[in-house]
Each structure stands twice: as C-alpha cells, then as structure tokens.
Enzyme design. Structure first.
Site, mmCIF file in Angstrom:
data_model
loop_
_atom_site.group_PDB
_atom_site.id
_atom_site.type_symbol
_atom_site.label_atom_id
_atom_site.label_comp_id
_atom_site.label_asym_id
_atom_site.label_seq_id
_atom_site.Cartn_x
_atom_site.Cartn_y
_atom_site.Cartn_z
ATOM 1 N N SER A 45 0.931 -1.307 -0.215
ATOM 2 C CA SER A 45 -0.017 -0.271 0.080
ATOM 3 C C SER A 45 0.832 1.282 -0.158
ATOM 4 O O SER A 45 0.682 2.311 -0.685
ATOM 5 C CB SER A 45 -0.882 -0.031 1.268
ATOM 6 O OG SER A 45 -0.332 -0.157 2.498
ATOM 7 N N GLU A 46 2.017 1.169 0.589
ATOM 8 C CA GLU A 46 2.913 2.326 0.518
ATOM 9 C C GLU A 46 4.433 1.839 0.820
ATOM 10 O O GLU A 46 4.821 0.726 1.359
ATOM 11 C CB GLU A 46 2.845 3.276 1.752
ATOM 12 C CG GLU A 46 2.110 4.556 1.490
ATOM 13 C CD GLU A 46 0.461 4.458 1.561
ATOM 14 O OE1 GLU A 46 -0.308 5.069 1.154
ATOM 15 O OE2 GLU A 46 0.062 3.533 2.220
ATOM 16 N N THR A 47 5.253 2.456 -0.177
ATOM 17 C CA THR A 47 6.743 2.426 -0.179
ATOM 18 C C THR A 47 7.030 3.731 0.439
ATOM 19 O O THR A 47 7.069 4.807 -0.169
ATOM 20 C CB THR A 47 7.371 1.981 -1.426
ATOM 21 O OG1 THR A 47 7.008 0.637 -1.896
ATOM 22 C CG2 THR A 47 8.810 2.040 -1.201
ATOM 23 N N HIS A 96 1.326 4.323 8.633
ATOM 24 C CA HIS A 96 1.801 3.048 8.939
ATOM 25 C C HIS A 96 3.401 3.303 8.355
ATOM 26 O O HIS A 96 4.179 2.586 8.905
ATOM 27 C CB HIS A 96 0.900 1.993 8.334
ATOM 28 C CG HIS A 96 1.243 1.633 6.832
ATOM 29 N ND1 HIS A 96 0.794 2.473 5.980
ATOM 30 C CD2 HIS A 96 1.971 0.592 6.373
ATOM 31 C CE1 HIS A 96 0.880 2.173 4.662
ATOM 32 N NE2 HIS A 96 1.802 0.789 5.126
#
Length: 295
Positions: A45-47, A96
C-alpha cells in the site's frame, strides 16, 4: 544500482498482522518516475523513501517536546526528508509507513535517540519512543471533518459503491461515513471499480466498537489511490479520531481497524494534532537492484 529494502509490519503486535510497508533509504533522490516504478514493483500500500538531506524549504523543526512518558530527545534530534508512494501515486500523508520508517531508523541508525523528525508534504512529523517496548508515537495534523449533504453526487456514488446506509456523512482528505455499529462495518463489501472512478483518495467507514478495550472501529478503502482495502491506515485515524474524541467525551482512545490482517492504534487528540501510537515488527531485509542508467 543496489538499494536497501526493509519490509516492516506497522501497527502490528506480530509479523503477518498490521500493515506492511516497504522502507527504502536513499543516498539522494532518484527521479520521481523511478520512485513510482519501485513502489509499483513493491506492490504494497505504501513504499517510504527517505534521504538525510533536507530541502531548503523545510523550515525550522518543531519545538514541541515529546509526551511526558516518552524517552527524552537527544540534544541533536535526527531529521530526514520522507516521501510515500502507493503503487499508483505519491501521497501527502501516511501513518503506517512513517511508523515503519521510524522503527527502522531507531533500530539501525539511532538506537540512542528518543525522537526522530521527518520533513514531509504535510510538514514536520515527529515520531517518539514511548515507555512501552517497541511502541512509537506519531505526531500528526488533526483532520477537520466537514458534513456532506446526501445530495452530494460524489458522496452518494461512494455510498452506493460501498453498499451502506450511513448515519452521518463527512469529508476531509477522504470521505468518512459513520455507521450504526461495528457489525455494519464488518459487513461492507465495496465495488472497487466504482470507487476507483471517484475523485477522492479513499473512503472510511467507522462505528462504535463492540469489543472491550476498543472505543471505535473502522475500515479504509482507497481504490482511487491504488490501495483497495488498506490493512491499517494512520492518516485515516488522524481524520476520525477528533470526531470520536468529541462524541465519546475523552481525548485518549483505542481504535481497531477491521481489515483481514487487523491492527490496533492508540489515539490522543490534542488541539490541532493527533498522536497515534503503535508497535511494529520487522519482516524482511533485502536488496533491490535498479537498472542503470537511471532515467
């Protein structure tokens, strides 16, 4: 070019829970299209990417002290420039992946530090250790939910796509819908194709908790940002925690995101800031090989 890649489960009490984020330290910024390609390849979902050099427009760091029960900051608080990419876009705020990045830096680079500062698209974001082993506290800007009328076409389309009957409708960064109970939150089955067509980052459904020790629950759907259902979404809680603090009459709350992986967050509302607490677990350390020349 070979780059470090660390994968960390954030807002997790053990591996395979919470929200996985890729953390990639960089010696200097790569071109944005390359960062986006890497995030798409990682398919999380995120880097989070960070560098040690701060931009000229970063401004002075915040003077606020960490919470009373956090470890005291060092005289020279470490500071980094942090950016977040989903597989589709760069985003303005991510909880996160910030937690994951701070955890990696505290463990690998600054084991004696009590606080780390990140310069981001949302300004300075401090992260502090707490008195609980492995727990970190994020200091985020508080959201400002605005009521949305039933006649609003985008909101109405989202309600249809989510298949919900909300008690209240709001909007900040995301559309926010308050449902009658936790069972209604669990029961949501979105039409992601319809959600992806809407001009919003995502949609939150939230309700009072039906579990002892948890005050409110939520789920977050971000098809427009390429994330579909996010396991645990810190930025969503910076939007909805002030609502629940006002509704429940106390500033300090415990939240649970009801995704398949699930995750628990401590939330404390303090004026125009929301402090989010969570633990993290390291899952993977590896190396990414990036073709050269870098375009």
């Amino acid at each position: 070019m070979r780059l470090r890649l660390i994968q960390i489960d954030a807002f997790a009490d053990r591996v395979f829970r919470g929200n996985p984020a890729a953390v990639m330290p960089l010696p200097s910024w790569l071109p944005d299209p390359v960062l986006q390609d890497i995030a798409e390849e990682n398919n999380l979902s995120e880097t989070a990417f960070y560098v040690a050099d701060l931009p000229s427009d970063a401004g002075p760091p915040p003077k606020a002290e960490p919470p009373p029960d956090a470890e005291p900051p060092s005289a020279d608080t470490p500071a980094y420039h942090l950016r977040w990419f989903t597989p589709a876009v760069e985003v303005d705020l991510c909880g996160h992946a910030t937690l994951a990045t701070a955890g990696q830096l505290f463990e690998d680079v600054h084991p004696e530090a009590g606080r780390i500062l990140f310069w981001t698209r949302s300004g300075w974001l401090p992260v502090s250790r707490t008195d609980r082993d492995g727990e970190l506290e994020l200091d985020f800007p508080a959201g400002d939910l605005r009521p949305v009328p039933e006649s609003d076409e985008v909101s109405a389309a989202a309600v249809t796509a989510l298949g919900i009957d909300p008690e209240f409708r709001f909007q900040d960064t995301d559309l926010v819908y308050v449902l009658r109970d936790a069972a209604a939150v669990r029961a949501v089955v979105p039409d992601f194709t319809a959600l992806a067509r809407l001009p919003v980052r995502g949609a939150v459904v939230t309700a009072p908790s039906d579990t002892d020790g948890v005050d409110f629950v939520s789920r977050w759907f971000g098809a427009g940002a390429g994330a579909f259902e996010d396991p645990v979404t810190g930025s969503a809680h910076s939007q909805i925690a002030p609502y629940w603090a006002k509704r429940l009459g106390r500033p300090r709350l415990t939240a649970r995101q009801l995704s398949a992986r699930g995750g628990t967050l401590g939330c404390e509302v303090d004026g125009d800031r929301v402090r989010l607490r969570g633990t993290w677990r390291r899952y993977l350390d590896g190396t990414a090989t990036i073709p050269e020349p870098i375009r």
